[in-house]
Design an enzyme around this catalytic site. Structure first.
Site, PDB file in Angstrom:
ATOM      1  CG  ASP A 123      -7.077   2.118   6.974  1.00  0.00           C
ATOM      2  OD1 ASP A 123      -8.070   1.895   6.256  1.00  0.00           O
ATOM      3  OD2 ASP A 123      -6.298   1.210   7.358  1.00  0.00           O
ATOM      4  CD  GLN A 130      -2.873   1.122   0.116  1.00  0.00           C
ATOM      5  OE1 GLN A 130      -3.498   0.102  -0.095  1.00  0.00           O
ATOM      6  NE2 GLN A 130      -3.008   2.219  -0.601  1.00  0.00           N
TER       7      GLN A 130
HETATM    8  N1  NVA Z   1      -6.309  -1.334   8.071  1.00  0.00           N
HETATM    9  C1  NVA Z   1      -7.163  -2.001   7.111  1.00  0.00           C
HETATM   10  C2  NVA Z   1      -6.575  -1.923   5.751  1.00  0.00           C
HETATM   11  C3  NVA Z   1      -7.425  -2.523   4.661  1.00  0.00           C
HETATM   12  C4  NVA Z   1      -6.765  -2.480   3.309  1.00  0.00           C
HETATM   13  C5  NVA Z   1      -7.378  -3.437   7.526  1.00  0.00           C
HETATM   14  O1  NVA Z   1      -6.402  -4.101   7.916  1.00  0.00           O
HETATM   15  O2  NVA Z   1      -8.514  -3.905   7.490  1.00  0.00           O
HETATM   16  N1   CP Z   2      -6.177  -1.253   0.142  1.00  0.00           N
HETATM   17  C1   CP Z   2      -6.335  -2.593   0.054  1.00  0.00           C
HETATM   18  O1   CP Z   2      -5.420  -3.371   0.359  1.00  0.00           O
HETATM   19  O2   CP Z   2      -7.537  -2.999  -0.419  1.00  0.00           O
HETATM   20  P1   CP Z   2      -8.125  -4.484  -0.419  1.00  0.00           P
HETATM   21  O3   CP Z   2      -8.374  -4.861   1.016  1.00  0.00           O
HETATM   22  O4   CP Z   2      -9.371  -4.385  -1.220  1.00  0.00           O
HETATM   23  O5   CP Z   2      -7.102  -5.404  -1.039  1.00  0.00           O
END
Ligand code: NVA
Ligand code: CP
Length: 304
Positions: free
Chosen positions: A223, A135
């Site tokens: 986020d 990311q």
């Molecule tokens: N912090 C989030 C990121 C999703 C891409 C998770 O771990 O769910």
């Molecule tokens: N940002 C990200 O990793 O998205 P996904 O959870 O959809 O892969």
């Protein structure tokens, strides 16, 4: 046999290599847009294991591998013998006999590390409870695409101290930008990521005030308030509401400050529509750049 090139974390790859990967990603994106095709991974196969849901990661790795001439196998932990307690070590050894690289999205970071310990092919971190390095490769690429070199710029993070923030802390040291962090009490990032960043030249500051963190920032990042698998520690929205990125908060940043979010977004929670759909938001460029950045990661891992 020489050790494979794993892409586990930004802290485990040199700043020089990370910068070279971003340069490669930009070049590959340019060539793709110009209609050029090159297939350096012809005949190579990437196995992808998902222990958590994903939209961007699974599709961008799949498409990226195809564009490079390779193929993918999409797996979930539960449909493999992994889900019936075959060990990660044995799984790593078996997969290494079939495929050329493994991408894994999983829960405990130790599962990723155990895979790297026993795999004889490169392993890529597609997100763990601890970090999300792919990311941040896309995020730095996106920032630079819009605003030029990230070095010396100031990013602000407001919200939960999660896996994306951990990789952002590592990125701030690796790519030499400043990072202001605002998280509520009890949502602090893990000390080891703060310590590593500071030891490696990261210019990071912490506050409880989102306004203070965002003041003068070149880029504001947030986020979700509850990460995948963290539902048990979900906290009331009132704890996070002061950290919401809305138009009032963005006013504290520089007028041309970018807004970033790894997606998926929870509109009305960590970010409002006016910000995520506003002129300074680059969230869909970030999503696109996952593809280009990860192609560079794949090429680096596989020496293409
Ligand atoms: N912090 C989030 C990121 C999703 C891409 C998770 O771990 O769910
Ligand atoms: N940002 C990200 O990793 O998205 P996904 O959870 O959809 O892969």
């Amino acid at each position: 046999m020489s050790r494979p090139r794993h892409f586990t974390d930004l802290s485990k790859v040199s700043a020089t290599d990370l910068r070279a990967m971003l340069d490669d990603a930009v070049a590959r994106k340019g060539r793709l847009k110009a209609g050029e095709r090159s297939q350096p991974l012809d005949g190579k196969v990437l196995a992808m294991i998902f222990d958590k849901p994903s939209t961007r990661t699974r599709i961008s790795f799949d498409v990226g591998m195809r564009q490079l001439g390779g193929e993918t196998i999409m797996l979930t932990g539960t449909e493999m013998q992994l889900g019936r307690s075959e060990s990660i070590a044995d799984t790593a050894k078996v997969l290494s006999r079939y495929v050329d690289a493994i991408m894994i999205r999983t829960t405990a970071h130790e599962r990723l590390l155990e895979l790297t310990e026993h795999a004889t092919v490169p392993v890529i971190n597609g997100l763990t409870d601890d970090t999300h390095p792919c990311q941040l490769m896309a995020d730095v690429m996106t920032y630079e695409e819009h605003r030029g070199p990230v070095k010396g710029k100031t990013f602000a993070w407001t919200g939960d101290g999660n896996n994306v923030l951990h990789s952002l802390l590592e990125a701030s040291a690796r790519f030499s930008f400043n990072l202001n962090v605002a998280v509520p009490e009890g949502s602090e990032p893990a000390e080891k990521f703060i310590d590593w960043s500071k030891r490696n030249g990261g210019a990071i500051s912490f506050t409880r005030s989102a306004e203070e963190a965002v003041t003068g920032a070149d880029c504001v990042v947030t986020d979700c308030w509850v990460s995948m698998g963290q539902e048990h520690r979900a906290r009331g929205h009132n704890v996070f509401l002061p950290y919401q990125v809305n138009a009032a908060l963005m006013k504290y940043a520089k007028p041309d400050a970018l807004f970033m979010h790894c997606l998926p977004a929870h509109r009305g929670e960590e970010v409002t529509d006016e910000v995520i759909d506003g002129p300074n938001s680059v969230v869909f460029d970030e999503a696109e750049n996952r593809l280009h950045a990860q192609k560079a990661v794949l090429a680096w891992c596989l020496g293409a």
